[in-house]
Design a protein around this motif. Structure first.
Motif, PDB file in Angstrom:
ATOM      1  N   PHE A  39      76.969 -48.120-126.711  1.00  0.00           N
ATOM      2  CA  PHE A  39      77.660 -48.746-125.571  1.00  0.00           C
ATOM      3  C   PHE A  39      78.704 -49.749-126.060  1.00  0.00           C
ATOM      4  CE2 PHE A  39      73.338 -47.708-124.092  1.00  0.00           C
ATOM      5  CZ  PHE A  39      73.658 -46.780-123.103  1.00  0.00           C
ATOM      6  N   TYR A  40      79.255 -49.502-127.229  1.00  0.00           N
ATOM      7  CA  TYR A  40      80.259 -50.331-127.901  1.00  0.00           C
ATOM      8  C   TYR A  40      79.698 -51.658-128.404  1.00  0.00           C
ATOM      9  CZ  TYR A  40      84.745 -52.455-129.093  1.00  0.00           C
ATOM     10  OH  TYR A  40      85.781 -53.045-129.773  1.00  0.00           O
ATOM     11  N   ILE A  41      78.897 -52.333-127.542  1.00  0.00           N
ATOM     12  CA  ILE A  41      78.320 -53.626-127.943  1.00  0.00           C
ATOM     13  C   ILE A  41      76.892 -53.398-128.439  1.00  0.00           C
ATOM     14  CG2 ILE A  41      77.651 -55.929-127.144  1.00  0.00           C
ATOM     15  CD1 ILE A  41      79.643 -55.353-124.729  1.00  0.00           C
ATOM     16  N   THR A  94      88.755 -49.245-119.200  1.00  0.00           N
ATOM     17  CA  THR A  94      89.781 -50.296-119.176  1.00  0.00           C
ATOM     18  C   THR A  94      90.250 -50.669-120.580  1.00  0.00           C
ATOM     19  OG1 THR A  94      88.629 -51.147-117.243  1.00  0.00           O
ATOM     20  CG2 THR A  94      90.275 -52.576-118.187  1.00  0.00           C
ATOM     21  N   CYS A  95      89.391 -50.420-121.577  1.00  0.00           N
ATOM     22  CA  CYS A  95      89.703 -50.803-122.963  1.00  0.00           C
ATOM     23  C   CYS A  95      90.936 -50.049-123.474  1.00  0.00           C
ATOM     24  CB  CYS A  95      88.485 -50.487-123.835  1.00  0.00           C
ATOM     25  SG  CYS A  95      88.787 -50.716-125.593  1.00  0.00           S
ATOM     26  N   ILE A  96      91.867 -50.784-124.115  1.00  0.00           N
ATOM     27  CA  ILE A  96      93.068 -50.138-124.674  1.00  0.00           C
ATOM     28  C   ILE A  96      92.949 -49.953-126.190  1.00  0.00           C
ATOM     29  CG2 ILE A  96      94.623 -50.881-122.817  1.00  0.00           C
ATOM     30  CD1 ILE A  96      95.522 -53.178-124.722  1.00  0.00           C
ATOM     31  N   GLY A  97      91.781 -50.288-126.725  1.00  0.00           N
ATOM     32  CA  GLY A  97      91.510 -50.014-128.139  1.00  0.00           C
ATOM     33  C   GLY A  97      92.276 -50.880-129.133  1.00  0.00           C
ATOM     34  N   CYS A  98      92.656 -52.094-128.731  1.00  0.00           N
ATOM     35  CA  CYS A  98      93.475 -52.941-129.615  1.00  0.00           C
ATOM     36  C   CYS A  98      92.673 -53.514-130.783  1.00  0.00           C
ATOM     37  CB  CYS A  98      94.100 -54.073-128.813  1.00  0.00           C
ATOM     38  SG  CYS A  98      92.880 -55.262-128.207  1.00  0.00           S
ATOM     39  N   GLY A  99      91.368 -53.653-130.640  1.00  0.00           N
ATOM     40  CA  GLY A  99      90.529 -54.149-131.736  1.00  0.00           C
ATOM     41  C   GLY A  99      90.455 -55.659-131.848  1.00  0.00           C
ATOM     42  N   ALA A 100      91.133 -56.391-130.957  1.00  0.00           N
ATOM     43  CA  ALA A 100      91.137 -57.859-131.042  1.00  0.00           C
ATOM     44  C   ALA A 100      89.716 -58.422-130.955  1.00  0.00           C
ATOM     45  CB  ALA A 100      92.002 -58.434-129.922  1.00  0.00           C
ATOM     46  N   CYS A 101      88.884 -57.820-130.132  1.00  0.00           N
ATOM     47  CA  CYS A 101      87.511 -58.319-129.949  1.00  0.00           C
ATOM     48  C   CYS A 101      86.710 -58.183-131.248  1.00  0.00           C
ATOM     49  CB  CYS A 101      86.829 -57.570-128.816  1.00  0.00           C
ATOM     50  SG  CYS A 101      86.875 -55.774-128.989  1.00  0.00           S
ATOM     51  N   ARG A 102      86.909 -57.086-131.949  1.00  0.00           N
ATOM     52  CA  ARG A 102      86.138 -56.851-133.182  1.00  0.00           C
ATOM     53  C   ARG A 102      86.512 -57.871-134.254  1.00  0.00           C
ATOM     54  NH1 ARG A 102      87.397 -51.571-131.520  1.00  0.00           N
ATOM     55  NH2 ARG A 102      89.002 -51.224-133.084  1.00  0.00           N
ATOM     56  N   VAL A 141      89.862 -63.063-125.991  1.00  0.00           N
ATOM     57  CA  VAL A 141      90.989 -62.389-126.663  1.00  0.00           C
ATOM     58  C   VAL A 141      91.272 -61.000-126.087  1.00  0.00           C
ATOM     59  CG1 VAL A 141      90.604 -63.615-128.840  1.00  0.00           C
ATOM     60  CG2 VAL A 141      89.520 -61.375-128.479  1.00  0.00           C
ATOM     61  N   CYS A 142      90.405 -60.507-125.240  1.00  0.00           N
ATOM     62  CA  CYS A 142      90.593 -59.153-124.699  1.00  0.00           C
ATOM     63  C   CYS A 142      91.768 -59.150-123.706  1.00  0.00           C
ATOM     64  CB  CYS A 142      89.317 -58.681-124.010  1.00  0.00           C
ATOM     65  SG  CYS A 142      89.515 -57.060-123.254  1.00  0.00           S
ATOM     66  N   PRO A 143      92.812 -58.382-123.991  1.00  0.00           N
ATOM     67  CA  PRO A 143      93.981 -58.411-123.100  1.00  0.00           C
ATOM     68  C   PRO A 143      93.810 -57.574-121.839  1.00  0.00           C
ATOM     69  CG  PRO A 143      94.382 -56.900-124.920  1.00  0.00           C
ATOM     70  CD  PRO A 143      93.025 -57.500-125.164  1.00  0.00           C
ATOM     71  N   SER A 144      92.806 -56.702-121.818  1.00  0.00           N
ATOM     72  CA  SER A 144      92.711 -55.757-120.693  1.00  0.00           C
ATOM     73  C   SER A 144      91.624 -56.096-119.691  1.00  0.00           C
ATOM     74  CB  SER A 144      92.446 -54.355-121.239  1.00  0.00           C
ATOM     75  OG  SER A 144      91.131 -54.302-121.752  1.00  0.00           O
ATOM     76  N   GLY A 145      90.772 -57.039-120.030  1.00  0.00           N
ATOM     77  CA  GLY A 145      89.652 -57.349-119.129  1.00  0.00           C
ATOM     78  C   GLY A 145      88.518 -56.347-119.248  1.00  0.00           C
ATOM     79  N   ALA A 146      88.485 -55.585-120.343  1.00  0.00           N
ATOM     80  CA  ALA A 146      87.421 -54.586-120.513  1.00  0.00           C
ATOM     81  C   ALA A 146      86.063 -55.245-120.770  1.00  0.00           C
ATOM     82  CB  ALA A 146      87.763 -53.651-121.669  1.00  0.00           C
ATOM     83  N   LEU A 147      86.095 -56.436-121.336  1.00  0.00           N
ATOM     84  CA  LEU A 147      84.847 -57.169-121.588  1.00  0.00           C
ATOM     85  C   LEU A 147      84.678 -58.235-120.512  1.00  0.00           C
ATOM     86  CD1 LEU A 147      85.443 -57.491-125.398  1.00  0.00           C
ATOM     87  CD2 LEU A 147      83.418 -56.404-124.422  1.00  0.00           C
ATOM     88  N   ASP A 148      83.449 -58.418-120.096  1.00  0.00           N
ATOM     89  CA  ASP A 148      83.245 -59.409-119.035  1.00  0.00           C
ATOM     90  C   ASP A 148      81.840 -59.995-119.145  1.00  0.00           C
ATOM     91  OD1 ASP A 148      83.925 -60.928-116.887  1.00  0.00           O
ATOM     92  OD2 ASP A 148      84.064 -59.283-115.453  1.00  0.00           O
ATOM     93  N   SER A 156      79.369 -57.183-120.362  1.00  0.00           N
ATOM     94  CA  SER A 156      79.636 -55.794-119.982  1.00  0.00           C
ATOM     95  C   SER A 156      80.905 -55.295-120.656  1.00  0.00           C
ATOM     96  CB  SER A 156      79.765 -55.666-118.461  1.00  0.00           C
ATOM     97  OG  SER A 156      80.961 -56.275-118.025  1.00  0.00           O
ATOM     98  N   PHE A 157      80.958 -53.994-120.833  1.00  0.00           N
ATOM     99  CA  PHE A 157      82.126 -53.365-121.462  1.00  0.00           C
ATOM    100  C   PHE A 157      82.520 -52.137-120.644  1.00  0.00           C
ATOM    101  CE2 PHE A 157      83.641 -49.944-124.323  1.00  0.00           C
ATOM    102  CZ  PHE A 157      84.865 -50.511-124.663  1.00  0.00           C
ATOM    103  N   ASP A 158      83.793 -52.099-120.263  1.00  0.00           N
ATOM    104  CA  ASP A 158      84.292 -50.981-119.464  1.00  0.00           C
ATOM    105  C   ASP A 158      85.203 -50.116-120.336  1.00  0.00           C
ATOM    106  OD1 ASP A 158      85.349 -49.246-117.684  1.00  0.00           O
ATOM    107  OD2 ASP A 158      86.147 -50.756-116.302  1.00  0.00           O
TER     108      ASP A 158
HETATM  109  S1  SF4 Z   1      89.882 -56.598-127.009  1.00  0.00           S
HETATM  110 FE1  SF4 Z   1      89.466 -55.563-125.058  1.00  0.00          FE
HETATM  111  S2  SF4 Z   1      90.991 -53.939-124.972  1.00  0.00           S
HETATM  112 FE2  SF4 Z   1      90.930 -54.618-127.120  1.00  0.00          FE
HETATM  113  S3  SF4 Z   1      89.420 -53.238-128.106  1.00  0.00           S
HETATM  114 FE3  SF4 Z   1      88.313 -55.031-127.425  1.00  0.00          FE
HETATM  115  S4  SF4 Z   1      87.542 -54.475-125.383  1.00  0.00           S
HETATM  116 FE4  SF4 Z   1      89.163 -53.039-125.889  1.00  0.00          FE
END
Ligand code: SF4
Ligand code: SF4
Length: 312
Positions: A81-83, A59-67, A97-104, A54-56
């Protein structure tokens, strides 16, 4: 033994201290997986019996670490839906690697003992409040053997058991494996017209209505609590015709108590999180709370049929 019966379910959540899912203080076990596909499902993450991601967006801060870590190139701002779930292989590297918990990850395999370990510390609250454990979903009857084992253990620990069900199950297996260990059954009755039921819930309601009739009579005989519940969904289940039909159906069984569940539009956000297409996302009537006059109209129809509102 059929393949579907030996499956261990994924559990979405075990919610403690609930006052809304039966008498007293309760722990609610939410299963993942349902044989129906109601277009208004309030728990869209419970529809599939498989692990999901899931992706919220809030909550996402747009850091791009997940990509950067995704080996399948499944993540992009342009994806609806981002994913892109057709590419994602659920490796869950992105979660780490997601610092915000936006992915679960959604859905966790749990043994009966795992569940009991979480539930048992709350037994004193069940005992003092007249509460217990509610099995909900998703649909617990999809996993007859597992659910039977869980219910047996709950009864061995002298815990009150309640099942919330959509009613779409094999009645013989139900009576053999679940019924003996249940103290209460909350049975959803949504739509009487067969074709309309199929349109909105994905299956015909024949089996559901047959199971309802049988189980109500059996529960009445055995002194078990049996509560019919109708979720009021705008222009789908809350139409005058449907509520009249449900009232007649209940009356034909001499049922005098049932619950009408008010519409809650907050499920739309949840659909986005698990990437479920939601055709009602921009529908004003489906994204708003319903006027109280609708509930009053439905209660009046039930009342005129001699059916009073049950306190849940
Ligand atoms: S790592 Fe988490 S906070 Fe950063 S862009 Fe991806 S979903 Fe958003
Ligand atoms: S679970 Fe794996 S494949 Fe799927 S989006 Fe995350 S990193 Fe990519």
């Amino acid at each position: 033994m059929a393949k579907d019966e030996i499956k261990t379910p994924l559990i979405l959540e075990i919610k403690g201290n609930s006052l809304d899912d039966g008498p007293g203080i309760r722990s609610v076990v939410f299963y993942k997986g349902c044989p129906l596909s109601c277009v208004w499902c309030h728990n869209p993450e419970s529809k599939k019996a498989a692990v999901e991601i899931s992706f919220d967006a809030k909550t996402c801060i747009g850091c791009g670490a997940c990509r950067e870590v995704c080996p399948k190139n499944a993540l992009a701002r342009d994806n609806p839906f981002y994913i892109d779930r057709s590419k994602c292989d659920l490796c869950f590297l992105c979660l780490d690697v997601c610092p915000s918990g936006a992915l679960d990850s959604v859905g966790k395999a749990m043994s009966i003992n795992d569940i009991m370990k979480i539930i048992l510390p709350d037994k004193p609250f069940f005992d003092t409040s007249g509460g217990g454990v509610t099995l909900s979903g998703g649909e617990p009857t999809l996993f007859m053997d597992f659910t039977s084992g869980l219910l047996k253990l709950l009864k061995q620990n002298n815990i009150h058991t309640l099942l919330e069900t959509c009613g779409f199950f094999d009645i013989h297996k139900f009576m053999d494996r679940l019924y003996p260990y249940l103290d209460a059954i909350y049975f959803d009755i949504k739509i009487i017209d067969r074709e309309v039921h199929k349109k909105y819930c994905g299956v015909s309601n024949e089996k559901i209505l047959d199971n309802f009739r049988y189980l109500f009579r059996q529960a009445a005989n055995d002194g078990k609590m049996f509560l019919p519940r109708t979720p009021l969904i705008p222009d789908m289940t809350d139409t005058e015709n449907n509520i009249r039909d449900i009232a007649s159906f209940l009356k034909s069984l001499n049922i005098i108590e049932a619950a009408l569940l008010a519409y809650n539009p907050l499920w739309h956000e949840k659909s986005d999180k698990v990437g479920v297409n939601d055709p009602y996302k921009h529908s004003k009537v489906m994204t708003s709370f319903r006027e109280t006059s609708v509930m009053e109209r439905c209660k009046t129809i039930f009342g005129n049929a001699g059916i009073t509102e049950a306190k849940r």
